[in-house]
Write an enzyme that holds these catalytic residues in place. Structure first.
Site: not given
Length: 394
Positions: A69, A200, A323
């Site tokens: 992404g 994922h 992240c």
């Protein structure tokens, strides 16, 4: 162990694993090779492209395979910016609570002379289409608004936002990483020009994703080299990963309604239970959110301690985006919806999976209640709040 961090990543489905391992063993040719062994890999690659396109209402030629992404976000935004600049349009509209793959790309473009407008987010985590319309100018090159937020799970009215962009002749990109495979998506019906996805997040493998780019949009290459992906993304394609992604997405899309029917009552049960904790608050809209997402703030505690103690109790959860989990700063998403720093630090994100049970929900609620009470028991911040030295916010 209760795994409640599916927004960070999901377990690969058995079907996706079987697809991937079979291809690794048997179809390892380079799809750019002209001999039969390579052409077999090419057939698999193009079938995956066709399958994925069909699942989102796109043409196979509009699907570009990426590493995930973040790469898809980068390529979409940079491409739209470059196209806009050729026409003297150097203004981009987005929101303050986008994923960092979007925000950091926009920051980079700002240093190159682009003007970025980040729309404020309402307390419920929703962006209004009319606010997008008001932000668009004559020199606007792109609007990029995420489909569903990765932390608080709120879902935007993408069709209406896309319609605004179509009316004004502005490209519209959506980061759909959290939405695809969990919500029904049709890029044509929803007026989407570009869309980013990552395998994922819907039980496919890590390190593979795709970008949908409507016909006629000339993409800027991020990776130079070979002529793969019709010259739009150099590098030998990850055929086993791409095919496994297609398998996983087909499964996920086919089970969207069934999974929502299963998850929404469990999600709501957890929300109701956590709402019983004094001085707590649900982040994001109560109903316009992903079926799996629960995000709470608890006043007087630190989210990191909460996560570690929940882990001791066999619950894997998160305080926000995977992240940025290494950062000590509070979530930019929570700050964007108006949570103050002290409250935002005490956040918890639970993202349920299709295998989450009613019993799991009870266990999660009881465990969170116990841990919050325990942490508040020796928190100086909580003592000051209870003593009236500082005022409660929640």
């Amino acid at each position: 162990m209760i795994y409640a961090d599916n927004a960070a990543t999901t377990a690969m489905s058995e079907a996706a694993i079987n697809t991937m391992t079979t291809l690794i063993k048997e179809t390892y040719g380079n799809p750019s090779s002209l001999y039969a062994f390579g052409q077999k890999a090419k057939e698999v690659l193009e079938q995956a492209r066709e399958d994925i396109a069909g699942l989102i209402g796109a043409d196979p030629k509009e699907i570009i395979f990426t590493s995930g992404g973040s790469e898809a976000d980068n390529q979409a935004i940079i491409s739209a910016a470059k196209l806009g600049a050729l026409k003297g349009k150097k203004h981009i509209v987005s929101t303050a609570f986008e994923h960092h793959a979007v925000l950091h790309t926009l920051n980079k473009l700002a240093k190159e002379g682009f003007e970025i407008t980040l729309l404020d987010v309402h307390e419920n985590g929703i962006i209004k289409p009319e606010e997008v319309a008001a932000a668009i100018r004559e020199d606007t090159a792109l609007v990029t608004v995420m489909y569903a937020n990765n932390e608080i799970g709120t879902i935007q009215d993408i069709k209406a936002i896309g319609a605004v962009c179509r009316e004004k002749g502005v490209l519209f990109h959506t980061d759909a990483v959290q939405a695809i495979g969990h919500l029904h998506i049709d890029v044509n019906e929803q007026n989407i020009d570009m869309l980013s996805a990552s395998a994922h997040k819907f039980h496919g493998p890590k390190g593979v994703g795709f970008l949908y780019a409507k016909k006629g949009i000339r993409l800027t290459n991020l990776i130079e080299g070979g002529a793969q992906e019709k010259g739009r993304r150099a590098g030998t394609e990850n055929v086993p990963g791409i095919a496994a992604m297609a398998t996983a997405l087909k499964e996920a899309v086919g089970a969207i309604d069934k999974n929502a029917e299963h998850l929404i009552p469990i999600r709501n049960k957890v929300i109701a239970g956590l709402n019983e904790i004094p001085h707590s608050a649900l982040n994001g809209d109560e109903t316009s959110r992903l079926p799996s997402n629960i995000n709470f703030c608890f006043e007087g505690i630190e989210g990191e301690s909460l996560l570690l103690l929940l882990d001791d109790k066999g619950i894997a959860a998160s305080s926000g985006s995977a992240c940025t989990s290494g950062s000590l700063d509070p979530s930019h998403v929570l700050l964007a919806i108006g949570r103050v720093h002290d409250v935002a630090h005490g956040s918890l994100r639970l993202s349920l999976g299709e295998d989450t049970t009613d019993e799991d929900a009870d266990y999660i609620v009881n465990a969170v209640k116990e841990v919050v009470e325990y942490l508040r028991g020796f928190s100086p911040v909580w003592r000051d709040l209870v003593a009236g030295k500082t005022k409660f916010i929640l």
